[in-house]
Write an enzyme that holds these catalytic residues in place. Structure first.
Site, mmCIF file in Angstrom:
data_model
loop_
_atom_site.group_PDB
_atom_site.id
_atom_site.type_symbol
_atom_site.label_atom_id
_atom_site.label_comp_id
_atom_site.label_asym_id
_atom_site.label_seq_id
_atom_site.Cartn_x
_atom_site.Cartn_y
_atom_site.Cartn_z
ATOM 1 N N ARG A 88 0.838 -1.203 0.000
ATOM 2 C CA ARG A 88 0.000 0.000 0.000
ATOM 3 C C ARG A 88 0.872 1.253 0.000
ATOM 4 O O ARG A 88 1.805 1.371 0.784
ATOM 5 C CB ARG A 88 -0.911 -0.002 1.228
ATOM 6 C CG ARG A 88 -1.617 1.313 1.544
ATOM 7 C CD ARG A 88 -2.814 1.536 0.653
ATOM 8 N NE ARG A 88 -3.400 2.853 0.800
ATOM 9 C CZ ARG A 88 -4.420 3.157 1.591
ATOM 10 N NH1 ARG A 88 -4.967 2.238 2.354
ATOM 11 N NH2 ARG A 88 -4.895 4.379 1.620
ATOM 12 N N ARG A 97 -5.806 0.926 -4.617
ATOM 13 C CA ARG A 97 -4.850 0.429 -3.627
ATOM 14 C C ARG A 97 -4.792 -1.089 -3.593
ATOM 15 O O ARG A 97 -5.788 -1.753 -3.883
ATOM 16 C CB ARG A 97 -5.153 0.979 -2.245
ATOM 17 C CG ARG A 97 -6.563 0.680 -1.793
ATOM 18 C CD ARG A 97 -7.047 1.660 -0.770
ATOM 19 N NE ARG A 97 -7.298 2.931 -1.400
ATOM 20 C CZ ARG A 97 -8.187 3.807 -1.004
ATOM 21 N NH1 ARG A 97 -8.912 3.569 0.054
ATOM 22 N NH2 ARG A 97 -8.372 4.925 -1.633
ATOM 23 N N ASP A 100 -6.605 -1.811 1.665
ATOM 24 C CA ASP A 100 -7.101 -0.735 2.522
ATOM 25 C C ASP A 100 -7.731 -1.384 3.737
ATOM 26 O O ASP A 100 -8.642 -2.215 3.590
ATOM 27 C CB ASP A 100 -8.123 0.106 1.751
ATOM 28 C CG ASP A 100 -8.563 1.337 2.512
ATOM 29 O OD1 ASP A 100 -7.774 1.879 3.311
ATOM 30 O OD2 ASP A 100 -9.710 1.790 2.283
ATOM 31 N N ASP A 102 -9.560 -0.188 7.143
ATOM 32 C CA ASP A 102 -10.100 0.940 7.904
ATOM 33 C C ASP A 102 -10.650 0.452 9.232
ATOM 34 O O ASP A 102 -11.475 -0.476 9.272
ATOM 35 C CB ASP A 102 -11.232 1.624 7.128
ATOM 36 C CG ASP A 102 -10.745 2.460 5.971
ATOM 37 O OD1 ASP A 102 -9.590 2.940 6.025
ATOM 38 O OD2 ASP A 102 -11.518 2.650 5.016
#
Length: 172
Positions: A88, A97, A100, A102
């Site tokens: 990344r 990407r 990811d 989160d």
């Protein structure tokens, strides 16, 4: 006497649209398992990119419920390490990407400083986050607004660009 550290219920959204997204997401779940106990993994979804530069390929998205002894900041740092190991880079907001991760929720923690925003500030407005969270716990509530994942999905309406593609995708 040995004491067991308290475990926090963390919910993490996973996404990838570069390289080989499916194997990358599988490795990410494996890496998350080193940070605590995987309590649940959603179905895998194919979703259209939201924001960022045009011409991006679709994403594969999922969510993980992790029971972890890590506090929110330590967990976020570990998530960034997993992303970096997957290649990344962070050069443009909402760019395509390789991975990811989160941090959506960490228990009922609320933080709005520049390095740690909890709950994730846009999660309850994004079907590509809510659909996988719904698989894990439709009654999961936003710690500030009290809105459940189920209620948020109903508020957003049908999401034609969020399509389940695989159940049991870790074993396939």
């Amino acid at each position: 006497m040995t004491t067991t550290p308290a475990l926090h219920d963390a919910f993490i959204a996973l996404g990838a649209n570069l390289g080989e997204p499916l194997p990358t997401l599988r490795r990410a779940v494996e890496a998350l398992g080193t940070l605590g106990e995987i309590a649940g993994v959603s179905r895998l979804y194919r979703t259209a990119p939201v924001g960022g530069p045009g011409g991006q390929p679709d994403y594969l998205n999922a969510a993980v419920h992790l029971r972890t002894p890590l506090d929110a900041r330590a967990l976020l740092t570990a998530l960034h390490g997993i992303e970096a190991a997957a290649g990344r880079t962070r050069t443009e907001r909402w760019e395509a990407r390789t991975l990811d991760l989160d941090l959506i929720l960490h228990g009922s923690a609320v933080s709005d400083d520049e390095t740690l925003a909890l709950p994730h500030p846009r999660a309850w407005d994004r079907a590509f986050v809510l659909a996988p969270l719904h698989d894990l716990n439709p009654d999961l509530r936003h710690p500030v607004t009290g809105e459940s994942v189920r209620e948020a999905l109903a508020r957003l309406g049908p999401a034609a660009d969020v399509q389940p593609v695989l159940t049991g995708w870790l074993d396939a």
